[in-house]
Structure formats: structure tokens, C-alpha cells
Design a protein around this motif. Structure first.
Motif, PDB file in Angstrom:
ATOM      1  N   VAL A  23       0.940  -1.024  -0.002  1.00 47.25           N
ATOM      2  CA  VAL A  23      -0.104   0.054   0.071  1.00 47.25           C
ATOM      3  C   VAL A  23       0.910   1.197   0.137  1.00 47.25           C
ATOM      4  N   GLY A  24       1.860   1.281   0.781  1.00 43.64           N
ATOM      5  CA  GLY A  24       2.949   2.118   0.900  1.00 43.64           C
ATOM      6  C   GLY A  24       3.664   2.727  -0.435  1.00 43.64           C
ATOM      7  N   GLN A  25       4.083   1.584  -0.981  1.00 40.59           N
ATOM      8  CA  GLN A  25       4.798   1.859  -2.438  1.00 40.59           C
ATOM      9  C   GLN A  25       3.672   2.145  -3.457  1.00 40.59           C
ATOM     10  N   PHE A  26       2.455   1.809  -3.448  1.00 41.14           N
ATOM     11  CA  PHE A  26       1.352   2.259  -4.295  1.00 41.14           C
ATOM     12  C   PHE A  26       1.195   3.805  -4.063  1.00 41.14           C
ATOM     13  N   ASN A  27       0.924   4.036  -3.059  1.00 38.27           N
ATOM     14  CA  ASN A  27       0.667   5.574  -2.591  1.00 38.27           C
ATOM     15  C   ASN A  27       2.138   6.506  -3.175  1.00 38.27           C
ATOM     16  N   ALA A  28       3.229   5.825  -2.895  1.00 37.63           N
ATOM     17  CA  ALA A  28       4.367   6.794  -3.469  1.00 37.63           C
ATOM     18  C   ALA A  28       4.191   6.875  -4.918  1.00 37.63           C
ATOM     19  N   ARG A  29       3.929   5.760  -5.627  1.00 33.59           N
ATOM     20  CA  ARG A  29       3.758   5.723  -7.056  1.00 33.59           C
ATOM     21  C   ARG A  29       2.583   6.826  -7.569  1.00 33.59           C
ATOM     22  N   GLN A  81      -1.548  10.771 -18.398  1.00 36.17           N
ATOM     23  CA  GLN A  81      -1.052  10.774 -16.908  1.00 36.17           C
ATOM     24  C   GLN A  81      -2.260  10.930 -15.956  1.00 36.17           C
ATOM     25  N   GLU A  82      -3.369  11.355 -16.401  1.00 38.44           N
ATOM     26  CA  GLU A  82      -4.620  11.252 -15.516  1.00 38.44           C
ATOM     27  C   GLU A  82      -5.013   9.926 -15.509  1.00 38.44           C
ATOM     28  N   GLY A  83      -4.901   9.028 -16.558  1.00 38.94           N
ATOM     29  CA  GLY A  83      -5.144   7.632 -16.508  1.00 38.94           C
ATOM     30  C   GLY A  83      -4.140   6.825 -15.582  1.00 38.94           C
ATOM     31  N   GLU A  84      -2.912   7.401 -15.445  1.00 42.25           N
ATOM     32  CA  GLU A  84      -2.105   6.605 -14.595  1.00 42.25           C
ATOM     33  C   GLU A  84      -2.570   6.957 -13.316  1.00 42.25           C
ATOM     34  N   VAL A  85      -2.675   8.197 -12.893  1.00 41.12           N
ATOM     35  CA  VAL A  85      -3.235   8.423 -11.656  1.00 41.12           C
ATOM     36  C   VAL A  85      -4.329   7.494 -11.225  1.00 41.12           C
ATOM     37  N   ALA A  86      -5.385   7.213 -12.132  1.00 38.79           N
ATOM     38  CA  ALA A  86      -6.746   6.561 -11.878  1.00 38.79           C
ATOM     39  C   ALA A  86      -6.258   5.348 -11.655  1.00 38.79           C
ATOM     40  N   PHE A  87      -5.409   4.649 -12.518  1.00 39.71           N
ATOM     41  CA  PHE A  87      -4.662   3.280 -12.479  1.00 39.71           C
ATOM     42  C   PHE A  87      -4.115   2.973 -10.943  1.00 39.71           C
ATOM     43  N   TRP A  88      -3.449   4.132 -10.378  1.00 39.83           N
ATOM     44  CA  TRP A  88      -2.807   3.846  -9.079  1.00 39.83           C
ATOM     45  C   TRP A  88      -3.751   4.222  -7.970  1.00 39.83           C
ATOM     46  N   ASN A  89      -4.575   4.684  -8.222  1.00 35.44           N
ATOM     47  CA  ASN A  89      -5.838   4.933  -7.306  1.00 35.44           C
ATOM     48  C   ASN A  89      -6.754   3.507  -7.144  1.00 35.44           C
ATOM     49  N   VAL A  90      -6.871   2.896  -8.271  1.00 39.53           N
ATOM     50  CA  VAL A  90      -7.383   1.436  -8.298  1.00 39.53           C
ATOM     51  C   VAL A  90      -6.561   0.556  -7.522  1.00 39.53           C
ATOM     52  N   GLN A  91      -5.416   0.448  -7.858  1.00 39.56           N
ATOM     53  CA  GLN A  91      -4.302  -0.347  -7.451  1.00 39.56           C
ATOM     54  C   GLN A  91      -4.200  -0.002  -5.808  1.00 39.56           C
ATOM     55  N   ALA A  93      -6.662   1.145  -3.971  1.00 38.30           N
ATOM     56  CA  ALA A  93      -7.870   0.524  -3.286  1.00 38.30           C
ATOM     57  C   ALA A  93      -7.961  -0.880  -3.199  1.00 38.30           C
ATOM     58  N   ASN A  94      -7.356  -1.763  -4.227  1.00 40.04           N
ATOM     59  CA  ASN A  94      -7.264  -3.261  -4.031  1.00 40.04           C
ATOM     60  C   ASN A  94      -6.120  -3.732  -3.103  1.00 40.04           C
ATOM     61  N   ALA A  95      -5.086  -2.848  -2.981  1.00 42.00           N
ATOM     62  CA  ALA A  95      -4.106  -3.123  -1.949  1.00 42.00           C
ATOM     63  C   ALA A  95      -4.469  -3.143  -0.465  1.00 42.00           C
ATOM     64  N   SER A  97      -7.680  -3.175   0.217  1.00 42.14           N
ATOM     65  CA  SER A  97      -8.523  -4.259   0.531  1.00 42.14           C
ATOM     66  C   SER A  97      -7.755  -5.578   1.039  1.00 42.14           C
ATOM     67  N   ALA A  98      -6.875  -5.968   0.352  1.00 45.76           N
ATOM     68  CA  ALA A  98      -6.009  -7.057   0.603  1.00 45.76           C
ATOM     69  C   ALA A  98      -5.224  -7.002   2.064  1.00 45.76           C
ATOM     70  N   TRP A  99      -5.030  -5.600   2.269  1.00 45.73           N
ATOM     71  CA  TRP A  99      -4.162  -5.520   3.579  1.00 45.73           C
ATOM     72  C   TRP A  99      -5.277  -5.452   4.481  1.00 45.73           C
ATOM     73  N   GLN A 100      -6.559  -5.084   4.558  1.00 45.88           N
ATOM     74  CA  GLN A 100      -7.462  -5.213   5.631  1.00 45.88           C
ATOM     75  C   GLN A 100      -8.160  -6.757   5.627  1.00 45.88           C
ATOM     76  N   ALA A 101      -7.884  -7.311   4.493  1.00 47.91           N
ATOM     77  CA  ALA A 101      -8.278  -9.076   4.811  1.00 47.91           C
ATOM     78  C   ALA A 101      -7.137  -9.656   5.387  1.00 47.91           C
ATOM     79  N   GLU A 102      -6.067  -9.438   5.163  1.00 49.73           N
ATOM     80  CA  GLU A 102      -4.728  -9.909   6.058  1.00 49.73           C
ATOM     81  C   GLU A 102      -4.906  -9.523   7.536  1.00 49.73           C
ATOM     82  N   GLN A 103      -5.157  -8.267   7.852  1.00 49.21           N
ATOM     83  CA  GLN A 103      -5.283  -7.752   9.142  1.00 49.21           C
ATOM     84  C   GLN A 103      -6.454  -8.392   9.788  1.00 49.21           C
ATOM     85  N   ARG A 104      -7.562  -8.721   9.190  1.00 47.67           N
ATOM     86  CA  ARG A 104      -8.647  -9.338   9.921  1.00 47.67           C
ATOM     87  C   ARG A 104      -8.385 -10.872  10.187  1.00 47.67           C
TER      88      ARG A 104
END
Length: 149
Positions: A23-29, A81-91, A93-95, A97-104
Motif C-alpha cells: 500500500v505504501g509503495q502504491f501511494n508513493a507511485r 497521466q490522469e489515466g495513470e493516476v486513476a490506475f494507481w488509485n485503483v491499485q 484501493a485493491n491493495a 482491501s488485501a491489507w484489511q483482509a490480512e489484518q482481519r
């Protein structure tokens, strides 16, 4: 706690940590992509102002066409570039969700471990109380026997 269960909790903790790092890496990207987009937008706005100034001063048609062609390319770059920003926002959100599932999952294992530990403590306390009761009962019986009761 059983060693195998402790290993299970450690594996779940590692998965949770890995997901959080992702999640942190994706936020940086995302931040990088958003910064690039903002630079492009600023450059496009500056270039558009130059075009308007060129039109106001009566620039030749060829120069105006060149300005507009370059602005079209800048618009394309901004959209990309806006498409890339949207792509990272989706990534992200998915990351998340995965982190929250692992946390649960980790929380569930910890809850089970805590319950098992509590049951083991209660059982140990009961055994200890039973031993103390038996010791006290024997002491009373021995005291009665010693005094001839």
C-alpha cells in the motif's frame, strides 16, 4: 500457546506487513504520477497563455497551428497521466482491501490465541485451587488425627 499456532500467527503477521508495504509503495507511485500530471497541467496552461499572447500580437497562421498542435500533444499527455493516476488509485484501493483482509485474518488468529491462553490459565488456576483445597483438607485431617478426634 502452541508452537504451530504461534507460527501461524507469525505467517499472518508477515502477510499483513507485506500488504501494508505494498500500500505504501502504491501511494508513493500515485504521488509521483500526480506530481507529473500537475507539472504537465501547469506547462500546458503556460503554453496556452503563450498561444493567446501570440494570437494577440498577430502571429502568422503557421505559428498558431504549431502552438495548437503542441497543445494537443500536451492535452494527450495530461490525459495519459490522469489515466495513470486513476490506475494507481485503483491499485491502492485493491491493495488496501488485501491489507484489511490480512489484518482481519491476523486479528482472528490473535483472538483465538488469546482465548486459548485464557482457557489454559483458568484450567491451571482450577488445578492449583484443587491442589490447595486437597492440601488444606489433608492438613485438617492430619490435625484431627494428631489430636485424636
Amino acid at each position: 500457546m502452541l508452537k504451530s499456532f504461534a507460527t501461524l500467527i507469525q505467517v499472518a503477521q508477515n502477510k499483513t506487513d507485506t500488504a501494508a508495504v505494498k500500500v505504501g509503495q502504491f501511494n508513493a507511485r500515485l504521488a509521483e504520477s500526480a506530481q507529473k500530471r500537475d507539472v504537465l497541467i501547469n506547462y500546458r496552461d503556460e503554453y496556452r497563455a503563450r498561444l493567446e499572447a501570440a494570437i494577440m500580437r498577430g502571429a502568422p497562421a503557421a505559428e498558431v497551428r504549431n502552438f495548437r498542435a503542441f497543445l494537443d500533444k500536451l492535452d494527450d499527455a495530461v490525459r495519459q497521466q490522469e489515466g495513470e493516476v486513476a490506475f494507481w488509485n485503483v491499485q491502492i484501493a485493491n491493495a488496501r482491501s488485501a491489507w484489511q483482509a490480512e489484518q482481519r485474518s491476523l486479528n482472528s488468529f490473535n483472538t483465538i490465541a488469546n482465548r486459548r491462553d485464557a482457557v489454559a490459565r483458568r484450567n491451571a488456576e482450577r488445578r492449583e485451587q484443587k491442589q490447595q483445597d486437597e492440601f488444606a483438607s489433608r492438613a485438617v485431617t492430619n490435625a484431627r488425627f494428631a489430636f485424636g478426634e
